[in-house]
Scaffold this active site. Structure first.
Site, PDB file in Angstrom:
ATOM      1  N   ASP A 141       7.496   5.483  -7.050  1.00 21.84           N
ATOM      2  CA  ASP A 141       8.011   6.269  -6.170  1.00 21.84           C
ATOM      3  C   ASP A 141       9.345   5.722  -5.582  1.00 21.84           C
ATOM      4  O   ASP A 141       9.749   4.460  -5.361  1.00 21.84           O
ATOM      5  CB  ASP A 141       7.232   6.481  -4.717  1.00 21.84           C
ATOM      6  CG  ASP A 141       7.302   7.429  -3.885  1.00 21.84           C
ATOM      7  OD1 ASP A 141       7.996   8.344  -4.201  1.00 21.84           O
ATOM      8  OD2 ASP A 141       6.933   7.077  -2.765  1.00 21.84           O
ATOM      9  N   HIS A 148      16.768  10.861   5.002  1.00 23.04           N
ATOM     10  CA  HIS A 148      15.320  10.294   5.358  1.00 23.04           C
ATOM     11  C   HIS A 148      15.471   8.647   5.665  1.00 23.04           C
ATOM     12  O   HIS A 148      14.930   8.240   6.546  1.00 23.04           O
ATOM     13  CB  HIS A 148      14.145  10.395   4.156  1.00 23.04           C
ATOM     14  CG  HIS A 148      13.138   9.761   4.320  1.00 23.04           C
ATOM     15  ND1 HIS A 148      12.116  10.111   5.411  1.00 23.04           N
ATOM     16  CD2 HIS A 148      12.466   8.716   3.786  1.00 23.04           C
ATOM     17  CE1 HIS A 148      10.939   9.175   5.344  1.00 23.04           C
ATOM     18  NE2 HIS A 148      11.140   8.418   4.289  1.00 23.04           N
ATOM     19  N   ASP A 247       3.278  12.314  -0.922  1.00 16.21           N
ATOM     20  CA  ASP A 247       2.951  10.991  -0.865  1.00 16.21           C
ATOM     21  C   ASP A 247       2.544  10.588   0.537  1.00 16.21           C
ATOM     22  O   ASP A 247       3.003  10.246   1.390  1.00 16.21           O
ATOM     23  CB  ASP A 247       4.040  10.324  -1.158  1.00 16.21           C
ATOM     24  CG  ASP A 247       4.167   8.754  -1.037  1.00 16.21           C
ATOM     25  OD1 ASP A 247       2.841   8.139  -1.377  1.00 16.21           O
ATOM     26  OD2 ASP A 247       5.195   7.967  -0.643  1.00 16.21           O
ATOM     27  N   ARG A 251       1.356   5.169   8.421  1.00 15.39           N
ATOM     28  CA  ARG A 251       2.513   4.425   8.962  1.00 15.39           C
ATOM     29  C   ARG A 251       2.160   3.376   9.718  1.00 15.39           C
ATOM     30  O   ARG A 251       2.874   2.549   9.697  1.00 15.39           O
ATOM     31  CB  ARG A 251       3.306   5.526   9.834  1.00 15.39           C
ATOM     32  CG  ARG A 251       3.793   6.853   9.464  1.00 15.39           C
ATOM     33  CD  ARG A 251       5.020   6.636   8.360  1.00 15.39           C
ATOM     34  NE  ARG A 251       5.253   8.015   7.856  1.00 15.39           N
ATOM     35  CZ  ARG A 251       5.682   7.970   6.776  1.00 15.39           C
ATOM     36  NH1 ARG A 251       6.343   7.079   5.994  1.00 15.39           N
ATOM     37  NH2 ARG A 251       6.301   9.238   6.300  1.00 15.39           N
ATOM     38  N   GLN A 254       1.553   0.549   7.184  1.00 11.60           N
ATOM     39  CA  GLN A 254       2.586   0.426   6.472  1.00 11.60           C
ATOM     40  C   GLN A 254       3.493  -0.483   7.113  1.00 11.60           C
ATOM     41  O   GLN A 254       4.036  -1.404   6.627  1.00 11.60           O
ATOM     42  CB  GLN A 254       3.503   1.639   6.194  1.00 11.60           C
ATOM     43  CG  GLN A 254       4.650   1.226   5.371  1.00 11.60           C
ATOM     44  CD  GLN A 254       5.424   2.598   4.834  1.00 11.60           C
ATOM     45  OE1 GLN A 254       5.006   4.028   5.007  1.00 11.60           O
ATOM     46  NE2 GLN A 254       6.513   2.539   4.332  1.00 11.60           N
ATOM     47  N   LYS A 267      -0.363   3.627   1.370  1.00  9.34           N
ATOM     48  CA  LYS A 267       0.321   4.675   0.314  1.00  9.34           C
ATOM     49  C   LYS A 267      -0.474   5.084  -0.652  1.00  9.34           C
ATOM     50  O   LYS A 267      -0.741   6.170  -1.249  1.00  9.34           O
ATOM     51  CB  LYS A 267       1.626   4.130  -0.383  1.00  9.34           C
ATOM     52  CG  LYS A 267       2.882   4.060   0.607  1.00  9.34           C
ATOM     53  CD  LYS A 267       3.531   5.077   1.089  1.00  9.34           C
ATOM     54  CE  LYS A 267       4.633   4.685   1.739  1.00  9.34           C
ATOM     55  NZ  LYS A 267       5.419   6.357   1.985  1.00  9.34           N
ATOM     56  N   THR A 271      -2.598  10.779  -3.307  1.00 11.98           N
ATOM     57  CA  THR A 271      -1.158  11.508  -3.812  1.00 11.98           C
ATOM     58  C   THR A 271      -1.470  12.680  -4.142  1.00 11.98           C
ATOM     59  O   THR A 271      -2.414  12.890  -5.075  1.00 11.98           O
ATOM     60  CB  THR A 271      -0.112  10.749  -4.693  1.00 11.98           C
ATOM     61  OG1 THR A 271      -0.035   9.456  -4.237  1.00 11.98           O
ATOM     62  CG2 THR A 271       1.149  11.273  -4.913  1.00 11.98           C
TER      63      THR A 271
END
Ligand code: CA
Length: 448
Positions: A141, A148, A247, A251, A254, A267, A271
């Site tokens: 990815d 972004h 994807d 958050r 992460q 992640k 997907t």
């Protein structure tokens, strides 16, 4: 080498098919598109096999291969395309996939002498179910949207949103292929470690900041041998085509786990990709120049070429929509969250391939690259809830009376993609949809 940016008769806007549904103005799959998927009749015990979309139908490539109606490279490609994954067709490279495209285009044209033969190989899309189009060996990815990267960076580093490497290097990380599924995927809300605001230590539980990322997928065709980088001039010859890609991202997981090695459990739980792969040949009319922002440095030589500057970008329009469980129950249509286009990307698909292999890494047929979240220059073009809700601080209204900062259980997220340009027939990508299910109770509080 076939040049995927060149136009030929398969892009002729006047071309019409004897499959009437392909000629309708709003059709995603006109004769100028001809994308590939792997399918079977729904709820059947049939083998999955490759097919090509035309109007509201699918040409069954396995059935077509049995008829032996085509010659040489087209016949070779149709045989490979009729298998249960498209890896073999991808491996054969753009000469063969272009030959298949051209043969099907001619056979589907109004007045074609092959009409009766091809008609016997049609399956209605309304009867089909899809599987992953390829066995995806590796998934990488990237992070190609500077808008972004800047918006997310600003939340973490208001004074220094964009890290200095961004303008030089296509940032990426190795993802996980086992949890990639085709559109229609459902998954349980992921759990993991989170560091609550102000807490001294993490806890474990369901993600409270579950998000989507509006991306495109890039399927690799012919790979490279290990140790041999793919130069910019050949990069697109190693790409089979593109699809929509979500994807999904947790958050809060992460934020706690990502330093210093990057995303991991935030992640790799799910997907979602669209079933149809639109070939680079079909995307030729929608090429646009690759333009760096004012004042930005030129890419390093291994990421630079005249063809990339002239036509390296692609104007693929993207929409993200949401439909909550309550909206479904009330038969309300999905709510559009944002729209953008892939032409805003800071890095092109050719640059992703050239960069991925500069160290000698070998790509293989069926490998998948994600472009990274696609966000445009304005807030309304953001490709994630993280951006649309400004880090969860500004709830956005969806439907009649609901608000979201992040995804809730029962939410379905739908991506749509299409291309349109003066003088060309509009082509579509279909859609990629997935739904969040409640977290599985793993007894977080039980003593072990
Ligand atoms: Ca991503």
């Amino acid at each position: 080498m076939t040049n995927p940016t060149l136009l030929d008769e398969t892009h002729d806007p006047r071309a019409r098919s004897w499959v009437e549904s392909a000629n309708q103005l709003d059709c995603e799959f006109p004769i100028q598109n001809l994308p590939f998927a792997v399918f079977r009749r729904g709820d059947s015990a049939e083998e999955f096999r490759g097919g090509v979309a035309i109007g509201d139908q699918i040409i069954d490539l396995a059935a077509l291969a049995k008829m032996g109606a085509f010659q040489s490279q087209a016949a070779q490609g149709i045989r490979a395309g009729g298998l249960s994954s498209l890896n073999s067709l991808m491996h054969l490279g753009p000469r063969v996939s272009s030959a298949v495209r051209r043969a099907l285009f001619e056979g589907l044209l109004e007045g074609s002498s092959q009409q009766a033969a091809l008609r016997s190989c049609l399956v209605a899309q309304s009867d089909a179910q899809y599987s992953l189009p390829a066995q995806i060996g590796d998934y990488t990815d990237f992070y190609t949207s500077i808008h972004h990267a800047t918006a997310v960076g600003r939340m973490m580093r208001p004074d220094n949103p964009l890290l200095p490497n961004y303008q030089w290097i296509p940032i990426g990380y190795h993802g996980r292929s086992s949890s990639i599924e085709v559109s229609g995927q459902t998954f349980h809300r992921p759990q993991g470690q989170r560091l609550p605001p102000g807490a001294a230590q993490p806890d474990v539980g369901p993600s409270k900041r579950l998000d989507y990322e509006l991306e495109l997928g890039v399927f690799i065709g012919g790979g490279n041998s290990r140790g041999t980088p793919i130069p910019m001039a050949d990069a697109e010859a190693h790409i089979f085509g593109m699809c929509l890609l979500n994807d999904w991202s947790a958050r809060d997981l992460q934020a706690w786990e990502y330093q210093p090695l990057g995303p991991f459990l935030a992640k790799n739980f799910a997907t979602t990709i669209s079933p149809w792969i639109v070939t680079l040949q079909a995307l030729a009319p929608f090429r646009v120049p690759y333009v760096r922002p004012e004042g930005a440095a030129a890419p390093l030589p291994y990421l630079n070429s005249s063809s990339n500057r002239d036509a390296g970008a692609i104007d693929i329009r993207l929409d993200a929509l949401i439909q909550s469980a309550a909206m479904r129950a009330r038969h309300e249509p999905p709510h559009r969250l944002s729209s953008t286009t892939f032409r805003h990307a800071y890095w092109t698909i050719a640059q992703l391939v050239a960069h991925h292999t500069i160290n000698g890494c070998d790509l293989r047929a069926g490998d998948l690259l994600g472009t990274g979240t696609q966000s445009g220059p304005t807030p309304g073009e953001a490709g994630s809830l993280l951006e649309l809700s400004v880090g969860g601080s500004q709830p956005i209204q969806i439907g009649r009376d609901e608000y979201r900062t992040f995804l809730e259980d029962g939410d379905t997220v739908i991506f749509r993609g299409w291309c349109e340009s003066p003088g060309a027939v509009r082509i579509g990508f279909g859609d990629a949809r997935g739904r969040v299910l409640p977290a599985i109770d793993i007894g977080n509080n039980a003593a072990v």
